[in-house]
Design a protein around this motif. Sequence first.
Motif, PDB file in Angstrom:
ATOM      1  N   ALA A  64      43.279  52.903 -15.301  1.00 24.61           N
ATOM      2  CA  ALA A  64      42.755  53.103 -13.222  1.00 24.61           C
ATOM      3  C   ALA A  64      43.100  51.308 -13.713  1.00 24.61           C
ATOM      4  O   ALA A  64      43.813  51.176 -12.294  1.00 24.61           O
ATOM      5  N   ARG A  65      43.231  50.587 -13.900  1.00 27.48           N
ATOM      6  CA  ARG A  65      43.805  49.247 -14.420  1.00 27.48           C
ATOM      7  C   ARG A  65      45.053  48.895 -13.609  1.00 27.48           C
ATOM      8  O   ARG A  65      45.688  48.614 -13.020  1.00 27.48           O
ATOM      9  N   GLY A  66      46.356  50.127 -14.534  1.00 27.17           N
ATOM     10  CA  GLY A  66      47.743  50.255 -13.805  1.00 27.17           C
ATOM     11  C   GLY A  66      47.414  51.131 -12.482  1.00 27.17           C
ATOM     12  O   GLY A  66      48.937  50.175 -12.182  1.00 27.17           O
ATOM     13  N   GLU A  67      47.017  51.836 -12.380  1.00 25.36           N
ATOM     14  CA  GLU A  67      46.987  52.062 -11.677  1.00 25.36           C
ATOM     15  C   GLU A  67      46.494  51.573  -9.790  1.00 25.36           C
ATOM     16  O   GLU A  67      47.410  51.332  -9.010  1.00 25.36           O
ATOM     17  N   LYS A  68      46.139  51.265 -10.620  1.00 20.42           N
ATOM     18  CA  LYS A  68      45.032  50.163  -9.119  1.00 20.42           C
ATOM     19  C   LYS A  68      46.674  48.671  -8.659  1.00 20.42           C
ATOM     20  O   LYS A  68      46.420  48.664  -7.649  1.00 20.42           O
ATOM     21  N   VAL A  69      46.874  47.716  -9.941  1.00 20.12           N
ATOM     22  CA  VAL A  69      47.796  47.447  -9.808  1.00 20.12           C
ATOM     23  C   VAL A  69      48.855  47.716  -8.838  1.00 20.12           C
ATOM     24  O   VAL A  69      49.543  47.023  -8.829  1.00 20.12           O
ATOM     25  N   ARG A  70      49.751  48.711  -8.957  1.00 20.57           N
ATOM     26  CA  ARG A  70      51.002  49.889  -9.380  1.00 20.57           C
ATOM     27  C   ARG A  70      50.892  49.774  -7.577  1.00 20.57           C
ATOM     28  O   ARG A  70      51.798  50.283  -6.970  1.00 20.57           O
ATOM     29  N   SER A  71      49.266  50.544  -7.117  1.00 21.75           N
ATOM     30  CA  SER A  71      48.575  51.517  -5.325  1.00 21.75           C
ATOM     31  C   SER A  71      48.833  49.650  -5.185  1.00 21.75           C
ATOM     32  O   SER A  71      49.669  49.420  -4.160  1.00 21.75           O
ATOM     33  N   HIS A  72      48.893  48.761  -5.967  1.00 19.58           N
ATOM     34  CA  HIS A  72      48.435  47.108  -4.640  1.00 19.58           C
ATOM     35  C   HIS A  72      50.425  47.101  -4.071  1.00 19.58           C
ATOM     36  O   HIS A  72      50.643  46.065  -3.426  1.00 19.58           O
ATOM     37  N   GLN A  73      50.990  47.023  -5.790  1.00 18.89           N
ATOM     38  CA  GLN A  73      52.780  46.983  -5.410  1.00 18.89           C
ATOM     39  C   GLN A  73      53.296  47.546  -4.512  1.00 18.89           C
ATOM     40  O   GLN A  73      54.290  46.899  -3.864  1.00 18.89           O
ATOM     41  N   GLN A  74      52.074  49.147  -4.380  1.00 23.11           N
ATOM     42  CA  GLN A  74      53.983  49.561  -3.670  1.00 23.11           C
ATOM     43  C   GLN A  74      53.357  49.334  -1.900  1.00 23.11           C
ATOM     44  O   GLN A  74      53.972  49.576  -1.728  1.00 23.11           O
ATOM     45  N   ARG A  75      52.299  48.910  -1.655  1.00 25.68           N
ATOM     46  CA  ARG A  75      51.601  48.625  -0.454  1.00 25.68           C
ATOM     47  C   ARG A  75      52.400  46.987  -0.202  1.00 25.68           C
ATOM     48  O   ARG A  75      52.612  47.870   1.324  1.00 25.68           O
ATOM     49  N   SER A  76      52.357  46.671  -0.920  1.00 23.74           N
ATOM     50  CA  SER A  76      53.394  45.416  -0.571  1.00 23.74           C
ATOM     51  C   SER A  76      54.678  45.414   0.003  1.00 23.74           C
ATOM     52  O   SER A  76      55.762  44.872   0.494  1.00 23.74           O
ATOM     53  N   ALA A  77      54.978  46.909  -1.248  1.00 24.28           N
ATOM     54  CA  ALA A  77      56.909  47.165  -1.469  1.00 24.28           C
ATOM     55  C   ALA A  77      56.702  47.947   0.309  1.00 24.28           C
ATOM     56  O   ALA A  77      57.884  47.145   0.843  1.00 24.28           O
ATOM     57  N   ASN A  78      56.210  48.427   0.477  1.00 22.44           N
ATOM     58  CA  ASN A  78      56.321  49.526   1.976  1.00 22.44           C
ATOM     59  C   ASN A  78      56.318  48.086   3.203  1.00 22.44           C
ATOM     60  O   ASN A  78      56.763  48.006   4.167  1.00 22.44           O
ATOM     61  N   ALA A  79      54.562  47.319   2.408  1.00 21.81           N
ATOM     62  CA  ALA A  79      55.141  46.120   3.657  1.00 21.81           C
ATOM     63  C   ALA A  79      56.551  45.445   3.738  1.00 21.81           C
ATOM     64  O   ALA A  79      57.204  45.168   5.102  1.00 21.81           O
ATOM     65  N   VAL A  80      56.735  44.970   2.664  1.00 25.51           N
ATOM     66  CA  VAL A  80      58.051  44.524   2.852  1.00 25.51           C
ATOM     67  C   VAL A  80      59.440  44.914   3.165  1.00 25.51           C
ATOM     68  O   VAL A  80      60.305  44.703   4.083  1.00 25.51           O
ATOM     69  N   HIS A  81      59.467  46.435   2.853  1.00 28.38           N
ATOM     70  CA  HIS A  81      60.033  47.132   4.276  1.00 28.38           C
ATOM     71  C   HIS A  81      60.643  47.833   5.575  1.00 28.38           C
ATOM     72  O   HIS A  81      61.361  47.353   6.209  1.00 28.38           O
ATOM     73  N   SER A  82      59.153  47.308   5.602  1.00 30.27           N
ATOM     74  CA  SER A  82      58.546  47.791   7.857  1.00 30.27           C
ATOM     75  C   SER A  82      59.505  46.518   7.468  1.00 30.27           C
ATOM     76  O   SER A  82      59.632  46.027   9.387  1.00 30.27           O
ATOM     77  N   ILE A  83      60.001  45.120   7.320  1.00 34.16           N
ATOM     78  CA  ILE A  83      60.255  44.499   7.798  1.00 34.16           C
ATOM     79  C   ILE A  83      61.954  44.293   7.504  1.00 34.16           C
ATOM     80  O   ILE A  83      63.030  44.307   8.855  1.00 34.16           O
ATOM     81  N   HIS A  84      62.374  44.387   6.728  1.00 32.91           N
ATOM     82  CA  HIS A  84      63.963  44.566   5.967  1.00 32.91           C
ATOM     83  C   HIS A  84      64.113  45.916   6.386  1.00 32.91           C
ATOM     84  O   HIS A  84      65.301  46.119   6.049  1.00 32.91           O
ATOM     85  N   HIS A  85      63.748  46.905   6.566  1.00 31.72           N
ATOM     86  CA  HIS A  85      63.979  48.697   6.383  1.00 31.72           C
ATOM     87  C   HIS A  85      65.032  48.835   5.452  1.00 31.72           C
ATOM     88  O   HIS A  85      66.181  49.596   5.317  1.00 31.72           O
TER      89      HIS A  85
END
Length: 233
Positions: free
Chosen positions: A197-218
């Motif tokens: 559960a800890r790993g999934e929580k951390v990776r979910s947070h990383q995924q949201r951060s990656a999506n935010a970067v994607h929205s800026i850099h496409h």
Amino acid sequence: MDMKFMLKLVETGSVNVPALLIEHYHDIGLNEQECMMLIQVHSFISRGDDFPTFDDLSRRMTLNETACADLLRRLIQGGFLSIVQKNDQQLYAEAYSLHPLWEKLLRAAYGMTIDLPSKKNEDTLYTLFETEFGRPLSPIECETLAMWMDQDRHSPALIKGALREAVVSGKLNFRYIDRILFDWKKNGIKTLDQAKARGEKVRSHQQRSANAVHSIHHDAPKMPAYNWLEKRE
């Protein structure tokens, strides 16, 4: 060289070998070669050298350096020898300790039994780690693994889970695994389900951060493995 001087050195330079070791080495699972290696280590420690090299030991035995290293590794795995940190004039260094051996001998001498189930778990972990690393573990790696169980009180299941996490992340080294275990202990994680559960929580947070970067850099979002070494306190 003066023969009298040499005879004096021989007569006064002996190292006392505890009688318990001679009388009970077989009772605690040691063979003659292993017993002699421990006597040699004891000899070096008694003379002020608490971390003899493989070459030092090889010169005293009928074993080459590689065989000495393998034998020391087995003794650490078996819980007869440990490597400890010492502070020598504010400098940290490793040293061999025979405390695990003395504890086993005292138990054998007074009829106490050794915890065989725990030893079996240790053997399984050592085998698993050596399989994943594709090589024998070094004496220091063996001692680190023992410390995770004996001092940090990590369960074998959690240690296996941390090893699996390192394999999946492509970062197969003891420092990375130690960082995972430290994070889990800090967050009160004691079971594999909690770790998952800890790993999934951390990776979910990383995924949201990656999506935010994607929205800026496409850029196409990529799901990275969590880098535990970059985790901040």
